[in-house]
Design an enzyme around this catalytic site. Structure first.
Site, PDB file in Angstrom:
ATOM      1  N   HIS A   1      43.909  82.277  -1.420  1.00  0.00           N
ATOM      2  CA  HIS A   1      44.008  83.376   0.061  1.00  0.00           C
ATOM      3  C   HIS A   1      42.876  84.470  -0.198  1.00  0.00           C
ATOM      4  CE1 HIS A   1      48.206  81.746   0.598  1.00  0.00           C
ATOM      5  NE2 HIS A   1      47.467  81.329   1.683  1.00  0.00           N
TER       6      HIS A   1
ATOM      7  N   ARG B   1      46.475  66.224   6.117  1.00  0.00           N
ATOM      8  CA  ARG B   1      47.312  66.058   4.987  1.00  0.00           C
ATOM      9  C   ARG B   1      48.703  66.126   5.139  1.00  0.00           C
ATOM     10  NH1 ARG B   1      42.362  68.222   2.484  1.00  0.00           N
ATOM     11  NH2 ARG B   1      41.370  66.415   0.781  1.00  0.00           N
TER      12      ARG B   1
ATOM     13  N   ARG C   1      46.978  61.365   8.348  1.00  0.00           N
ATOM     14  CA  ARG C   1      47.294  60.568   7.306  1.00  0.00           C
ATOM     15  C   ARG C   1      48.774  60.496   6.924  1.00  0.00           C
ATOM     16  NH1 ARG C   1      44.419  62.028   1.607  1.00  0.00           N
ATOM     17  NH2 ARG C   1      46.105  63.390   1.452  1.00  0.00           N
TER      18      ARG C   1
ATOM     19  N   GLU D   1      39.380  54.647  -0.670  1.00  0.00           N
ATOM     20  CA  GLU D   1      39.607  55.715  -1.647  1.00  0.00           C
ATOM     21  C   GLU D   1      39.666  54.955  -3.207  1.00  0.00           C
ATOM     22  OE1 GLU D   1      42.266  59.254  -0.887  1.00  0.00           O
ATOM     23  OE2 GLU D   1      43.292  57.596  -0.142  1.00  0.00           O
TER      24      GLU D   1
ATOM     25  N   ASN E   1      36.834  62.062  -2.612  1.00  0.00           N
ATOM     26  CA  ASN E   1      37.356  62.587  -3.737  1.00  0.00           C
ATOM     27  C   ASN E   1      37.993  61.731  -4.654  1.00  0.00           C
ATOM     28  OD1 ASN E   1      36.584  64.927  -2.365  1.00  0.00           O
ATOM     29  ND2 ASN E   1      38.900  65.109  -1.671  1.00  0.00           N
ATOM     30  N   ASP E   2      38.858  60.544  -4.087  1.00  0.00           N
ATOM     31  CA  ASP E   2      39.466  59.701  -4.797  1.00  0.00           C
ATOM     32  C   ASP E   2      38.544  58.484  -5.197  1.00  0.00           C
ATOM     33  OD1 ASP E   2      42.027  60.492  -5.795  1.00  0.00           O
ATOM     34  OD2 ASP E   2      42.605  60.692  -3.847  1.00  0.00           O
TER      35      ASP E   2
ATOM     36  N   ARG F   1      40.215  63.443 -11.335  1.00  0.00           N
ATOM     37  CA  ARG F   1      39.760  64.565 -10.551  1.00  0.00           C
ATOM     38  C   ARG F   1      40.379  65.830 -10.954  1.00  0.00           C
ATOM     39  NH1 ARG F   1      42.120  63.255  -4.617  1.00  0.00           N
ATOM     40  NH2 ARG F   1      41.657  65.526  -4.134  1.00  0.00           N
TER      41      ARG F   1
ATOM     42  N   CYS G   1      36.026  61.753   4.871  1.00  0.00           N
ATOM     43  CA  CYS G   1      36.783  63.035   4.999  1.00  0.00           C
ATOM     44  C   CYS G   1      36.958  63.589   3.394  1.00  0.00           C
ATOM     45  CB  CYS G   1      38.048  62.655   5.519  1.00  0.00           C
ATOM     46  SG  CYS G   1      39.121  61.589   4.692  1.00  0.00           S
TER      47      CYS G   1
HETATM   48  C1  PEP Z   1      39.916  61.953  -0.903  1.00  0.00           C
HETATM   49  O1  PEP Z   1      40.729  61.415  -1.743  1.00  0.00           O
HETATM   50  O2  PEP Z   1      38.742  62.146  -0.689  1.00  0.00           O
HETATM   51  C2  PEP Z   1      40.841  62.776   0.313  1.00  0.00           C
HETATM   52  C3  PEP Z   1      39.986  63.101   1.274  1.00  0.00           C
HETATM   53  O3  PEP Z   1      42.231  62.540   0.149  1.00  0.00           O
HETATM   54  P1  PEP Z   1      42.779  63.991  -0.812  1.00  0.00           P
HETATM   55  O4  PEP Z   1      41.608  64.889  -1.241  1.00  0.00           O
HETATM   56  O5  PEP Z   1      43.894  64.180  -0.120  1.00  0.00           O
HETATM   57  O6  PEP Z   1      43.171  62.938  -1.893  1.00  0.00           O
HETATM   58 MG    MG Z   2      42.488  60.751  -1.479  1.00  0.00          MG
END
Ligand code: PEP
Ligand code: MG
Length: 560
Positions: A186, A288, A324, A414, A437-438, A448, A485
């Site tokens: 924030h 999300r 999603r 992912e 990310n995943d 992660r 994404c």
């Molecule tokens: C990801 O895993 O890259 C993704 C966009 O989803 P999240 O970060 O919500 O797991």
């Molecule tokens: Mg993910």
């Protein structure tokens, strides 16, 4: 003192004397007990929580705008019935009011902290409510910052709560610097709304001596104590030049040679739409939906979900909105879906789309809500499933969407198996979207949520780039688009590389859009491809980054 570096989250140059917020919350001693009058102790805790809630609401009403919503959300935390039950149980068992409040908050804190990302950054808000309540119980002054010192100061703190910052203005504060927090904390959100430069995640910031003049660059993340006049002038010139370049790239995303790359925003719900529009998002690339389901005893009703989806769709008439479906499990735990679940390895467990197999009613309600929202809106709805591992899962999800009357169903990439067999998945999936990310987590076997493994999580890992290339090629083989994404899309250099790897659209947190738009506009598709090939040929993330940048000269003009 030498310069410090953090993460720039609100651009601009701020200069002023440091005001170092030294407030340290106290932790009520473990095992501290009340004198035996449990009802009186419970009333003390209840009054404190109510006073904090009322104070937060009052500040919110004075601040207005985005700050009001944030402070009202905090007031709701103070009035949460589950929290009150927790306090009552602890006080009933003899705990002193302050300790009971501390421990009852702890339960929620652990849940949010484990979630990481946007949710993890809500921990600071929760801690602030807790510390304010404990201060009231103990009769101490609550944390606070001066609302006027005669000259704008650089507010330096370990972390800042919205209640501290909501009533400040650019006349009072020249910049924010915090040791903790992330881009969606924030502090970052309010600083951007106020137009005040801000740097977060800046280790060592609170060791700056109070009163020291400080230069803060909210774009690059540089924090320089005792800057020379030349340094201040240089930083202001560079920031102005960068702003001019960013402002010159407007409209839909496109490379210098006119290849369209739609630029979309990642959001957690309707309240993030304003920022997406403000930064020129052409649509939503990742909605999300977990946030709707969080902290609840049961799933939200179909009507409640429909309203949340409709609000976002209506914000992008004619534009695409990729929603999603629920991605519960592992880093996104949901109390009602995992009652007592005891998986030894939740990241490899029954999560994401797999949960829909065992909870078809939750998927049914969500798809029905999405179909009704789409039928009522001019926004173009696309639905995608998280954590898809096989072509069979992709087909199962596409069938379910079709049966629900949803025309466009895609899947996230992912999991390495999904990237390796992307062309099989794309037989039934209408589009793919790489979640870097995943994908990094599973490709490098690096959790992660573990800060110690961030090097392995680096999105420049050549192995990750190989998987993205495979996914994009698999999609192209079937004539399907393949977006990205994950956080990687928010890095202007990596965004160019992703395009070079064959990614067809990029979705990111909204504030990252202008720099990515500008980076794409300054490079041709051929340059992006050369950068991608050079990055894949490298043997380490650092080399991949350096090699790619040597093909992307336009980044220098952006001071990136
Ligand atoms: C990801 O895993 O890259 C993704 C966009 O989803 P999240 O970060 O919500 O797991
Ligand atoms: Mg993910």
């Amino acid at each position: 003192m030498s310069a410090l570096t953090g993460v720039g989250v609100s651009p601009g140059i701020g200069v002023g004397p440091a005001y170092v917020l030294a407030y340290e919350a106290t932790v009520p001693a473990p095992g501290s007990r009340h004198g035996g009058d449990a009802p009186a102790e419970l009333a003390l805790a209840g009054r404190a929580l109510e006073r904090v809630a009322a104070d937060l609401e009052e500040r919110g009403a004075r601040a207005g705008g985005e700050a009001r919503e944030i402070l009202e959300a905090q007031a709701m935390m103070a009035r949460d019935p589950g929290l009150a039950d927790g306090v009552a149980t602890l006080v009933g068992a003899g705990a002193a009011a302050a300790r009971a409040v501390y421990e009852a908050f702890g339960h929620y804190r652990d849940l949010l902290a484990a979630a990481g990302g946007y949710l993890g950054e809500r921990v600071a808000d929760l801690d602030d409510v807790r510390d304010r309540a404990i201060a009231v119980i103990e009769g101490r002054p609550a944390p606070g910052v001066p609302e006027d010192t005669g000259r704008p100061y650089v507010l330096v703190a370990r972390d800042l709560a919205p209640a501290d910052t909501a009533l400040l203005s650019p006349d009072v504060v020249a910049a924010f610097v915090t040791e903790q927090g992330g881009p969606t904390s924030h502090t970052a959100i309010l600083a951007r709304a106020m137009g005040v430069p801000a740097v977060v995640a800046c280790p060592g910031a609170t060791s700056i001596a109070p009163g020291t003049p400080v230069l803060v660059d909210g774009a690059s993340g540089l924090v320089r104590p005792e800057p020379s006049d030349d340094e201040v002038l240089g930083a202001r010139d560079a920031a102005a030049a960068r702003e001019a370049v960013l402002a010159s790239a407007t409209g839909p995303g496109t490379t210098a040679d006119g290849h369209a790359v739609p630029l979309l925003a990642n959001i957690g719900g309707p309240r993030d739409v304003a920022a997406a529009l403000e930064h020129g998002a052409e649509g939503i690339g990742l909605y999300r939906t977990e946030f709707l389901f969080l902290d609840r005893a049961e799933a939200p009703s179909e009507a409640e979900q429909e309203a949340a989806y409709l609000e976002v769709l209506d914000a992008f008439p004619g534009g695409r909105v990729i929603v999603r479906t629920l991605d519960a499990g592992a880093d996104k735990p949901l109390a009602f879906l995992l009652p007592g679940a005891h998986e030894p390895n939740p990241a490899l467990g029954e999560r994401g789309v797999r949960l829909f197999r065992t909870h078809p009613e939750i998927m049914g309600t969500q798809l029905a809500a999405l179909a009704s929202a789409a039928a009522r809106s001019k926004g173009r709805l696309q639905v995608m499933a998280p954590m898809v591992a096989t072509a069979e899962e992709a087909a199962w999800f596409a069938d379910a969407c079709e049966a629900a009357g949803l025309p466009s169903a895609g899947v996230m990439i992912e999991i390495p198996s999904a990237a390796l067999r992307a062309s099989d998945l794309a037989v039934r999936a209408g589009f793919l979207s790489v979640g870097t990310n995943d994908l990094a987590q599973y490709a490098l076997a690096a959790d992660r949520q573990l800060g110690a493994l961030t090097g392995l999580q680096d999105a420049w890992q050549p192995a990750l780039l190989d998987l993205v290339a495979l996914a994009a090629a698999g999609a192209a083989e079937r004539g399907r688009p393949c977006g990205a994404c994950g956080e990687a899309a928010a890095d202007p250099a990596l965004a160019c590389v992703l395009v070079g790897l064959g990614v067809t659209s990029l979705s990111m947190s909204a504030p990252a859009l202008p720099a990515v738009r500008a980076a794409l506009s300054r490079h041709t598709r051929r340059q992006c491809r050369l950068a991608a090939a050079a990055a894949r040929a490298a043997a380490s993330p650092a080399d991949a980054r350096a090699e790619a940048r040597s093909h992307l000269p336009g980044l220098a003009g952006l001071a990136l």
